[in-house]
Motif scaffolding. Structure first.
Motif, PDB file in Angstrom:
ATOM      1  N   LEU A 143       0.559  -0.806  -0.335  1.00 41.62           N
ATOM      2  CA  LEU A 143      -0.065  -0.556   0.286  1.00 41.62           C
ATOM      3  C   LEU A 143       0.801   1.163   0.012  1.00 41.62           C
ATOM      4  O   LEU A 143       0.388   2.281  -0.893  1.00 41.62           O
ATOM      5  CB  LEU A 143      -1.149  -0.111   1.258  1.00 41.62           C
ATOM      6  N   ARG A 144       2.036   1.051   0.148  1.00 45.07           N
ATOM      7  CA  ARG A 144       2.650   2.398   1.179  1.00 45.07           C
ATOM      8  C   ARG A 144       3.397   3.456  -0.472  1.00 45.07           C
ATOM      9  O   ARG A 144       3.502   3.820  -0.870  1.00 45.07           O
ATOM     10  CB  ARG A 144       4.173   2.068   1.818  1.00 45.07           C
ATOM     11  N   ASP A 145       3.693   2.265  -1.475  1.00 45.24           N
ATOM     12  CA  ASP A 145       4.071   1.962  -3.199  1.00 45.24           C
ATOM     13  C   ASP A 145       3.221   2.464  -4.597  1.00 45.24           C
ATOM     14  O   ASP A 145       2.438   1.799  -5.047  1.00 45.24           O
ATOM     15  CB  ASP A 145       4.781   0.669  -3.518  1.00 45.24           C
ATOM     16  N   THR A 146       2.074   3.287  -3.579  1.00 49.91           N
ATOM     17  CA  THR A 146       0.702   3.637  -4.469  1.00 49.91           C
ATOM     18  C   THR A 146       1.922   3.894  -5.935  1.00 49.91           C
ATOM     19  O   THR A 146       0.830   3.886  -7.036  1.00 49.91           O
ATOM     20  CB  THR A 146       0.293   5.323  -4.002  1.00 49.91           C
ATOM     21  N   ASP A 147       2.562   4.224  -5.995  1.00 50.21           N
ATOM     22  CA  ASP A 147       3.130   4.418  -8.223  1.00 50.21           C
ATOM     23  C   ASP A 147       2.702   3.356  -8.546  1.00 50.21           C
ATOM     24  O   ASP A 147       2.505   3.328  -9.693  1.00 50.21           O
ATOM     25  CB  ASP A 147       5.118   5.413  -7.177  1.00 50.21           C
ATOM     26  N   LYS A 148       3.475   2.601  -7.524  1.00 50.65           N
ATOM     27  CA  LYS A 148       4.033   1.062  -8.192  1.00 50.65           C
ATOM     28  C   LYS A 148       1.831   0.968  -8.432  1.00 50.65           C
ATOM     29  O   LYS A 148       1.372   0.277 -10.249  1.00 50.65           O
ATOM     30  CB  LYS A 148       3.835   0.175  -7.463  1.00 50.65           C
ATOM     31  N   ILE A 149       1.262   0.914  -7.556  1.00 48.95           N
ATOM     32  CA  ILE A 149      -0.163   0.128  -7.633  1.00 48.95           C
ATOM     33  C   ILE A 149      -0.354   1.027  -8.587  1.00 48.95           C
ATOM     34  O   ILE A 149      -1.613   0.555  -9.208  1.00 48.95           O
ATOM     35  CB  ILE A 149      -1.057   0.370  -6.045  1.00 48.95           C
ATOM     36  N   LEU A 150      -0.611   2.434  -8.822  1.00 45.86           N
ATOM     37  CA  LEU A 150      -1.379   3.368  -9.799  1.00 45.86           C
ATOM     38  C   LEU A 150      -1.083   2.741 -10.801  1.00 45.86           C
ATOM     39  O   LEU A 150      -1.654   2.984 -12.016  1.00 45.86           O
ATOM     40  CB  LEU A 150      -1.058   4.949  -9.598  1.00 45.86           C
ATOM     41  N   ALA A 151       0.696   2.836 -10.784  1.00 43.70           N
ATOM     42  CA  ALA A 151       0.943   2.032 -13.126  1.00 43.70           C
ATOM     43  C   ALA A 151       0.043   0.912 -13.451  1.00 43.70           C
ATOM     44  O   ALA A 151      -0.469   1.076 -14.573  1.00 43.70           O
ATOM     45  CB  ALA A 151       2.585   1.917 -12.290  1.00 43.70           C
ATOM     46  N   GLU A 152      -0.032  -0.235 -12.371  1.00 45.39           N
ATOM     47  CA  GLU A 152      -0.170  -1.407 -12.594  1.00 45.39           C
ATOM     48  C   GLU A 152      -1.350  -1.648 -12.894  1.00 45.39           C
ATOM     49  O   GLU A 152      -1.627  -1.671 -13.653  1.00 45.39           O
ATOM     50  CB  GLU A 152       0.455  -2.353 -11.629  1.00 45.39           C
ATOM     51  N   ALA A 153      -2.515  -0.322 -11.677  1.00 51.86           N
ATOM     52  CA  ALA A 153      -3.979  -1.027 -12.005  1.00 51.86           C
ATOM     53  C   ALA A 153      -4.904   0.570 -13.137  1.00 51.86           C
ATOM     54  O   ALA A 153      -5.580  -0.311 -13.624  1.00 51.86           O
ATOM     55  CB  ALA A 153      -4.699  -0.291 -10.669  1.00 51.86           C
ATOM     56  N   ALA A 154      -3.484   0.983 -13.641  1.00 51.73           N
ATOM     57  CA  ALA A 154      -4.393   1.899 -14.978  1.00 51.73           C
ATOM     58  C   ALA A 154      -4.070   0.752 -16.053  1.00 51.73           C
ATOM     59  O   ALA A 154      -4.428   1.279 -17.048  1.00 51.73           O
ATOM     60  CB  ALA A 154      -2.711   2.457 -15.103  1.00 51.73           C
ATOM     61  N   ARG A 155      -3.579  -0.774 -15.998  1.00 50.43           N
ATOM     62  CA  ARG A 155      -4.079  -1.582 -17.470  1.00 50.43           C
ATOM     63  C   ARG A 155      -5.156  -2.244 -17.571  1.00 50.43           C
ATOM     64  O   ARG A 155      -5.548  -2.679 -17.867  1.00 50.43           O
ATOM     65  CB  ARG A 155      -2.519  -3.108 -17.006  1.00 50.43           C
ATOM     66  N   VAL A 156      -6.032  -2.011 -16.013  1.00 47.61           N
ATOM     67  CA  VAL A 156      -7.060  -2.598 -16.010  1.00 47.61           C
ATOM     68  C   VAL A 156      -8.104  -1.750 -16.218  1.00 47.61           C
ATOM     69  O   VAL A 156      -9.731  -1.354 -16.563  1.00 47.61           O
ATOM     70  CB  VAL A 156      -7.325  -4.147 -14.887  1.00 47.61           C
ATOM     71  N   LEU A 157      -7.854  -0.477 -14.764  1.00 46.55           N
ATOM     72  CA  LEU A 157      -9.040   0.447 -14.602  1.00 46.55           C
ATOM     73  C   LEU A 157      -8.507   1.587 -15.245  1.00 46.55           C
ATOM     74  O   LEU A 157      -7.822   1.666 -16.045  1.00 46.55           O
ATOM     75  CB  LEU A 157      -9.422   0.360 -13.211  1.00 46.55           C
ATOM     76  N   ASP A 158      -9.505   1.825 -16.178  1.00 47.64           N
ATOM     77  CA  ASP A 158      -9.578   3.396 -16.292  1.00 47.64           C
ATOM     78  C   ASP A 158      -9.330   4.770 -15.774  1.00 47.64           C
ATOM     79  O   ASP A 158     -10.791   4.772 -15.059  1.00 47.64           O
ATOM     80  CB  ASP A 158     -10.994   3.257 -17.938  1.00 47.64           C
ATOM     81  N   PHE A 159      -8.360   5.637 -15.366  1.00 52.88           N
ATOM     82  CA  PHE A 159      -8.511   6.575 -14.444  1.00 52.88           C
ATOM     83  C   PHE A 159      -9.737   7.582 -14.572  1.00 52.88           C
ATOM     84  O   PHE A 159      -9.440   8.806 -14.532  1.00 52.88           O
ATOM     85  CB  PHE A 159      -7.719   6.702 -13.914  1.00 52.88           C
ATOM     86  N   SER A 160     -10.090   7.930 -15.738  1.00 52.65           N
ATOM     87  CA  SER A 160     -10.998   9.291 -16.687  1.00 52.65           C
ATOM     88  C   SER A 160     -12.177   8.605 -15.915  1.00 52.65           C
ATOM     89  O   SER A 160     -13.690   9.824 -15.989  1.00 52.65           O
ATOM     90  CB  SER A 160     -10.462   9.076 -17.771  1.00 52.65           C
ATOM     91  N   ARG A 161     -12.703   7.362 -15.553  1.00 51.39           N
ATOM     92  CA  ARG A 161     -13.901   7.156 -15.114  1.00 51.39           C
ATOM     93  C   ARG A 161     -14.186   6.697 -13.375  1.00 51.39           C
ATOM     94  O   ARG A 161     -12.205   6.566 -13.005  1.00 51.39           O
ATOM     95  CB  ARG A 161     -14.466   6.163 -15.570  1.00 51.39           C
ATOM     96  N   PRO A 162     -14.841   6.865 -12.354  1.00 53.98           N
ATOM     97  CA  PRO A 162     -15.024   6.838 -11.255  1.00 53.98           C
ATOM     98  C   PRO A 162     -14.406   5.334 -11.404  1.00 53.98           C
ATOM     99  O   PRO A 162     -15.031   4.747 -11.855  1.00 53.98           O
ATOM    100  CB  PRO A 162     -16.397   7.371 -10.605  1.00 53.98           C
TER     101      PRO A 162
END
Ligand SMILES: C[S@@+](CC[C@H](N)C(=O)[O-])C[C@H]1O[C@@H](n2cnc3c(N)ncnc32)[C@H](O)[C@@H]1O
Length: 276
Positions: A143-162
């Motif tokens: 959880l402390r590695d927010t950059d990694k979480i956000l970068a990898e999640a962006a492969r599946v989630l569209d961060f332009s939508r809620p």
């Protein structure tokens, strides 16, 4: 990278990968023990039992927390129109995981799970059985590695939508020196307006003595240390968000579906907020 990884069939902790440290209790496995699961070792059961001696209602608390998780996911899909979830601190798969609840409502929901425990990673396959049209993925990260979480999640989630960020019974493992509020703020900053944060957190101001004693014992026996927090301290995680009714309350009192759910003992605060 988000991955489909499974080296151990569910329910077979004894054949775990070499990276699993069985000599010390770990929270994912202690929690599994309290829930009646089979993915735990002797050290986890010793810590779990020592905690039960201090606060016997912990076994009801963890069930009430799971029920809260399911109700928040259902609310977010049905009433808030959310179709994307970032569930950090997933836990060992059990009944009513986030994707099962969400995709039972709307199969197209997309879920990214994140955990840093090797046993959870070993069970990731159970978390990846997506409904057709939807998607699930697993990220092995802290959880402390927010950059990694956000970068990898962006492969599946569209961060332009809620997106709904789920932080269920995990923030107690980030102590005050590690900037837990900053970590949550970073995650939310990456989400668009209309996103949600759902939080549950063990309380320091409910069952005060029993919870303090349980925390002390867990901190002696468990690898992941705990910091329990008051209602005011937990509410700071939701600062700046529009609180969904009934606000930050004991988890069993957040929109209970049945009388039994409402009356279950549980010493956790829970709430949901919407980013403006
Ligand atoms: C108490 S369990 C809660 C599981 C689930 N969220 C629930 O509410 O039922 C906490 C989970 O968070 C994970 N966890 C603890 N600290 C973490 C960290 N710093 N980064 C990622 N996962 C963490 C543990 O491995 C465990 O699976």
């Amino acid at each position: 990278m988000a991955q489909d990884f499974a080296s151990v069939p569910p329910g077979d902790a004894d054949r775990s990968p070499a990276t699993v440290d069985t000599s010390v209790a770990h929270v994912a496995r202690v929690y599994d023990y309290w829930l009646g699961g089979k993915d735990n070792f002797a050290a986890d059961r010793v810590a779990g039992d020592r905690a039960i001696e201090a606060y016997p209602d912990i076994v009801f608390s963890v069930r009430a927390n799971r029920a809260f998780l399911a109700r928040t996911v259902r609310y977010l899909v049905r009433e808030a129109g959310i179709r994307q979830f970032l569930d950090i601190g997933t836990g060992i798969p059990t009944a009513r995981n986030t994707h099962e609840v969400a995709q039972a409502e709307v199969p197209e929901c997309r879920i990214v799970y994140v955990d840093n425990d090797p046993v959870v990673l070993a069970h990731a396959r159970a978390l990846l059985s997506s409904a057709q049209g939807g998607a699930t993925a697993y990220v092995d990260a802290d959880l402390r590695d927010t950059d990694k979480i956000l970068a990898e999640a962006a492969r599946v989630l569209d961060f332009s939508r809620p997106v709904a960020v789920m932080l269920m019974a995990i923030l107690q493992h980030i102590d005050n020196e590690e900037d837990p509020y900053g970590i949550v703020a970073k995650l939310l900053a990456a989400m668009p307006s209309g996103s949600y944060l759902a939080v549950s957190h063990p309380a320091s101001d409910i069952e005060v003595e029993a919870m303090a004693e349980m925390g002390k014992r867990l901190n002696q026996l468990m690898a992941e240390k705990v910091t329990f927090r008051s209602q005011g301290e937990v509410s700071r995680f939701l600062d700046g968000l529009e609180l969904v009714e009934p606000g930050l309350v004991r988890v069993q009192q957040w929109r209970p579906a049945t009388e039994a759910e409402a009356s279950s003992p549980a010493a956790l605060w829970g709430g949901v907020g919407r980013k403006r």
